[in-house]
Write a protein that holds these residues in place. Structure first.
Motif: not given
Length: 359
Positions: A268-272
């Motif tokens: 999973a990704t957490v964007t800025f």
């Protein structure tokens, strides 16, 4: 170059040289998150014309240190094993080293995706070697040819290839293994296939470094840049050669993508901006860490983040459900999302489908 396609080799490097690729496969079976990608900043010295994150030399967006520490603590609680540090360029943050050491103290492996330019400073390379001692480092050199780089970088990219190569030399001199260094290329219509193929070969033959070959997707800040989409024939040519260089001369492939399903299906990704997404190339989130803790978002939306349904190959869209490579490949989920609006749908850029090959 390896002779013959060793499927274990393909899976290892399709998982981006993860030392724990067998553990990652187990996480895939369990439908759990193995990797959390964190976009810590949009600041990047390369200023690529195609950047979907809109990264520039003057960062404007990013997660603060408290938010990142909270993510790391949630990741450790969830049993996540690796952090992929993204940007922008994460090494432009003044606190990057401190945050990565905090991750290591929590038992997390640090994988660093950098432009590569900061590594030309030996002190930075030494800190990267320390922080990523159990992980990999990815640099971003799209071409070995200055004329090509001049078209891909808003500032022209003069000297960037030489600077990145020096940074990789610094890492190698410090003892970071070449099989845990990756050169990332974004393939666009700007590059001729032979340009990209010669660049992949140069990195492998001169530095022992494999290529993570990504294909330009019209998404995020690059959503309107359809003229950068490469021709299907060019996609086929460069990805087939990517397979030969990275994995040998056999028939195995992970298609028009850069990673296998074991990586993509445990990530999973957490964007800025705090959005939680299945992939950094899918910019629409299922939640935001500024509104709920990561652990809460994963509990509610974990199935979407790992594409749970597709973990059973019989649920892949045709013709992927009958493909000989679906034991390790399921197409690019970001490409399916960005072109067709369905992250669990067909990858329309897979060169085998586009070429109508016998699968």
């Amino acid at each position: 170059m390896a002779s013959g396609c060793d499927n274990a080799l393909l899976i290892r490097y399709g998982g981006l040289a993860a030392d724990e690729h067998l553990v990652q496969k187990r996480y895939f079976v369990q439908k759990r998150l193995y990797t959390l990608q964190i976009e810590s900043t949009d600041d990047c010295p390369q200023d690529c014309v195609f950047c979907y994150a809109g990264g520039t030399g003057v960062g404007k967006r990013g997660l603060d240190a408290a938010e990142i520490r909270g993510l790391l603590e949630d990741a450790a609680t969830l049993g996540i094993r690796a952090i992929d540090w993204l940007g922008g360029d994460p090494l432009t943050r003044p606190d990057w080293h401190e945050l990565m050491l905090h991750a290591a103290r929590l038992g997390l492996v640090n994988n660093i995706w950098t432009s590569g330019l900061p590594l030309r400073e030996r002190t930075v390379a030494a800190r990267v070697r320390e922080a990523a001692s159990r992980g990999f480092v990815s640099v971003h050199s799209d071409s070995i040819f200055p004329a090509t780089l001049a078209r891909l970088r808003r500032g022209g990219g003069a000297g960037s290839f030489e600077a990145i190569a020096q940074g990789v030399d610094n890492l190698l001199a410090l003892g970071h293994p070449p099989d845990r260094i990756i050169n990332c290329i974004t393939f666009t219509s700007v590059q001729e296939p032979r340009d990209t193929i010669e660049t992949m070969r140069w990195w492998f033959e001169n530095k022992g470094v494999r290529t993570c070959l990504t294909m330009f997707n019209p998404t995020g800040e690059g959503a309107a840049l359809h003229f950068l989409e490469p021709d299907p024939g060019a996609v086929r040519e460069v990805y087939r050669e990517r397979d030969r260089i990275n994995f040998g001369d056999g028939q195995g492939t992970i298609g028009a993508m850069d990673t296998d399903k074991f990586y993509c299906g445990t990530m999973a990704t957490v964007t800025f901006t705090g959005d939680v997404t299945p992939c950094s190339v899918i910019r629409e989130g299922v939640g935001n860490i500024r509104e709920a803790r990561l652990a809460e978002i994963v509990a509610r939306h974990g199935d979407a983040l790992v594409h749970e349904r597709l973990h059973d190959a019989c649920n892949l869209p045709a013709p992927c459900d009958a493909c000989a490579d679906n034991d390790h490949c399921w197409g690019c989920r970001a490409t399916a999302h960005n072109y067709c609006g369905d992250a669990d749908g067909l990858d329309p850029k897979c060169w085998r489908i586009r070429a109508g090959e016998d699968r």
